[in-house]
Design a protein around this motif. Structure first.
Motif, short mmCIF file in Angstrom:
data_model
loop_
_atom_site.label_atom_id
_atom_site.label_comp_id
_atom_site.label_asym_id
_atom_site.label_seq_id
_atom_site.Cartn_x
_atom_site.Cartn_y
_atom_site.Cartn_z
N SER A 1 5.26 -2.97 10.60
CA SER A 1 6.28 -3.63 9.77
C SER A 1 6.03 -5.13 9.66
CB SER A 1 7.69 -3.38 10.34
OG SER A 1 7.99 -2.00 10.36
N VAL A 2 5.67 -5.75 10.79
CA VAL A 2 5.39 -7.18 10.80
C VAL A 2 4.18 -7.49 9.93
CG1 VAL A 2 4.60 -9.10 12.24
CG2 VAL A 2 6.42 -7.60 13.06
N LEU A 3 3.15 -6.66 10.00
CA LEU A 3 1.95 -6.89 9.22
C LEU A 3 2.23 -6.80 7.73
CD1 LEU A 3 -0.99 -7.53 9.79
CD2 LEU A 3 -1.50 -5.10 9.71
N ILE A 4 3.01 -5.81 7.32
CA ILE A 4 3.37 -5.67 5.90
C ILE A 4 4.19 -6.88 5.44
CG2 ILE A 4 4.78 -4.34 4.28
CD1 ILE A 4 3.94 -1.83 5.78
N GLU A 5 5.11 -7.32 6.29
CA GLU A 5 5.94 -8.49 5.95
C GLU A 5 5.09 -9.74 5.75
OE1 GLU A 5 9.50 -11.15 8.02
OE2 GLU A 5 9.14 -9.10 8.70
N LEU A 6 4.12 -9.95 6.63
CA LEU A 6 3.24 -11.11 6.52
C LEU A 6 2.38 -11.02 5.26
CD1 LEU A 6 2.02 -11.45 10.22
CD2 LEU A 6 3.65 -12.92 9.03
N ALA A 7 1.92 -9.81 4.93
CA ALA A 7 1.10 -9.63 3.74
C ALA A 7 1.90 -9.94 2.47
CB ALA A 7 0.55 -8.21 3.69
N LEU A 8 3.13 -9.46 2.41
CA LEU A 8 3.97 -9.71 1.23
C LEU A 8 4.30 -11.20 1.10
CD1 LEU A 8 6.41 -6.65 1.43
CD2 LEU A 8 4.45 -6.96 -0.10
N LYS A 9 4.34 -11.88 2.23
CA LYS A 9 4.62 -13.32 2.22
C LYS A 9 3.51 -14.10 1.51
CE LYS A 9 5.61 -17.10 5.46
NZ LYS A 9 5.68 -17.48 6.90
N THR A 10 2.30 -13.55 1.47
CA THR A 10 1.19 -14.24 0.80
C THR A 10 1.35 -14.20 -0.72
OG1 THR A 10 -0.22 -12.26 0.63
CG2 THR A 10 -0.37 -13.58 2.66
N GLY A 11 2.21 -13.30 -1.22
CA GLY A 11 2.45 -13.23 -2.66
C GLY A 11 1.96 -11.97 -3.33
N VAL A 12 1.35 -11.05 -2.59
CA VAL A 12 0.85 -9.82 -3.20
C VAL A 12 2.03 -8.94 -3.63
CG1 VAL A 12 -1.30 -9.84 -1.89
CG2 VAL A 12 0.69 -8.62 -0.98
N LYS A 13 1.78 -8.06 -4.59
CA LYS A 13 2.83 -7.19 -5.12
C LYS A 13 3.22 -6.11 -4.12
CE LYS A 13 3.78 -4.04 -8.98
NZ LYS A 13 3.23 -3.42 -10.22
N ALA A 14 2.24 -5.54 -3.45
CA ALA A 14 2.50 -4.46 -2.50
C ALA A 14 1.44 -4.46 -1.42
CB ALA A 14 2.53 -3.11 -3.21
N CYS A 15 1.78 -3.90 -0.26
CA CYS A 15 0.83 -3.79 0.84
C CYS A 15 0.96 -2.41 1.47
CB CYS A 15 1.09 -4.87 1.90
SG CYS A 15 0.04 -4.71 3.37
N HIS A 16 -0.16 -1.73 1.64
CA HIS A 16 -0.20 -0.43 2.28
C HIS A 16 -1.18 -0.49 3.45
CE1 HIS A 16 1.99 1.25 -1.15
NE2 HIS A 16 1.18 0.56 -1.91
N LEU A 17 -0.90 0.28 4.49
CA LEU A 17 -1.73 0.29 5.68
C LEU A 17 -2.51 1.60 5.76
CD1 LEU A 17 0.85 -1.09 8.28
CD2 LEU A 17 -0.69 -2.39 6.79
N ILE A 18 -3.72 1.52 6.30
CA ILE A 18 -4.55 2.71 6.48
C ILE A 18 -5.28 2.59 7.81
CG2 ILE A 18 -6.47 1.67 5.20
CD1 ILE A 18 -7.23 4.48 4.27
N TYR A 19 -5.31 3.68 8.58
CA TYR A 19 -6.07 3.67 9.82
C TYR A 19 -7.55 3.49 9.50
CZ TYR A 19 -1.89 5.48 12.15
OH TYR A 19 -0.62 5.64 12.64
N THR A 20 -8.24 2.70 10.30
CA THR A 20 -9.63 2.39 10.00
C THR A 20 -10.55 3.61 9.91
OG1 THR A 20 -10.02 1.86 12.34
CG2 THR A 20 -9.51 0.02 10.85
N PRO A 21 -10.36 4.67 10.74
CA PRO A 21 -11.22 5.85 10.54
C PRO A 21 -11.03 6.50 9.17
CG PRO A 21 -10.20 5.92 12.71
CD PRO A 21 -9.53 4.82 11.95
N LEU A 22 -9.79 6.50 8.65
CA LEU A 22 -9.55 7.05 7.31
C LEU A 22 -10.20 6.18 6.24
CD1 LEU A 22 -5.84 8.31 7.34
CD2 LEU A 22 -7.94 9.67 7.21
N ALA A 23 -10.18 4.87 6.47
CA ALA A 23 -10.83 3.96 5.51
C ALA A 23 -12.33 4.22 5.47
CB ALA A 23 -10.56 2.51 5.91
N ALA A 24 -12.93 4.42 6.65
CA ALA A 24 -14.36 4.73 6.70
C ALA A 24 -14.65 6.07 6.03
CB ALA A 24 -14.83 4.76 8.16
N MET A 25 -13.74 7.01 6.21
CA MET A 25 -13.89 8.34 5.60
C MET A 25 -13.86 8.23 4.07
SD MET A 25 -11.44 11.59 6.35
CE MET A 25 -11.89 13.25 5.87
N ALA A 26 -12.93 7.44 3.56
CA ALA A 26 -12.82 7.25 2.11
C ALA A 26 -14.06 6.57 1.55
CB ALA A 26 -11.57 6.43 1.78
#
Length: 211
Positions: free
Chosen positions: A99-124
């Motif tokens: 939750s904190v990470l998403i809040e910090l990301a939105l503070k930068t000005g981006v429209k949306a922020c989604h999280l993904i576990y790094t093994p899933l990112a590597a899989m994709a």
């Protein structure tokens, strides 16, 4: 070990050391990434280099925000209002940290922020079907994230404090103990990358180093 930013269908826009230069007195971040790694430390009394992300995400929210904002600005420009951000996170992160990470990301000005576990990112990244049954291991500098996936469902998640630098250290210790040869950590990493396996094919680390 590295700060990496990519955009859809493009090669990484940033792949730089996870180093920041900080003013000792004020705590202000003076530089991030490659610029920090090459920072002029002639005023060492007032400037210090830090690697807050070396073991994963730092608990310092201010540093996380500043680094994230700097990388986004350098990668995509100042106007981030339409940007959607996907952040890779370790398997062991709890809901509060997410939750904190998403809040910090939105503070930068981006429209949306989604999280993904790094093994899933590597899989994709390897275009493996998310409905496959497989064991994924994402090996970082000091941590490894492991995930067991069966028929599209996550069955097991774990983050362990062993990573690439652990292997480098083992190679360094082995050569020193076995052959009385002292090498640099960089050379140990090169040996690891060249051998690339734990299978004994008759080539010793000493012979690899000699090449």
């Amino acid at each position: 070990a590295n700060l990496i930013a990519s955009s859809k269908s493009e090669a990484p826009l940033i792949c730089e050391p996870s180093v920041i230069a900080v003013n000792r007195r004020t705590g202000n971040i003076l530089a991030v990434g490659e610029e920090a790694a090459n920072f002029d430390l002639s005023d060492a009394q007032n400037t210090v280099l830090m690697r807050p992300f070396r073991g994963g995400l730092t608990a310092n929210c201010d540093i996380t925000y500043r680094v994230m904002a700097d990388m986004l600005k350098r990668s995509f420009g100042r106007d981030l209002r339409g940007a959607r951000l996907l952040l890779g996170i370790p398997c062991g992160m709890d809901e509060i940290g997410e939750s904190v990470l998403i809040e910090l990301a939105l503070k930068t000005g981006v429209k949306a922020c989604h999280l993904i576990y790094t093994p899933l990112a590597a899989m994709a990244a390897e275009f493996i079907s998310p409905f496959s049954s497989c064991l994924l291991a994402d090996i970082g500098a000091v941590r490894t994230n492991v995930m067991l996936l069966t028929k599209g469902k996550i069955r097991y998640l774990r983050t362990t404090e062993v990573g690439g630098e652990t292997f480098d250290g083992a190679i360094y210790d082995y050569l020193l103990k076995k052959y009385k040869i002292e090498i640099s950590r960089r050379q140990a990493e090169q040996i690891k990358m060249k051998i690339g396996t734990v299978y004994n094919d008759g080539v010793t680390a000493f012979e690899t180093l000699s090449v």
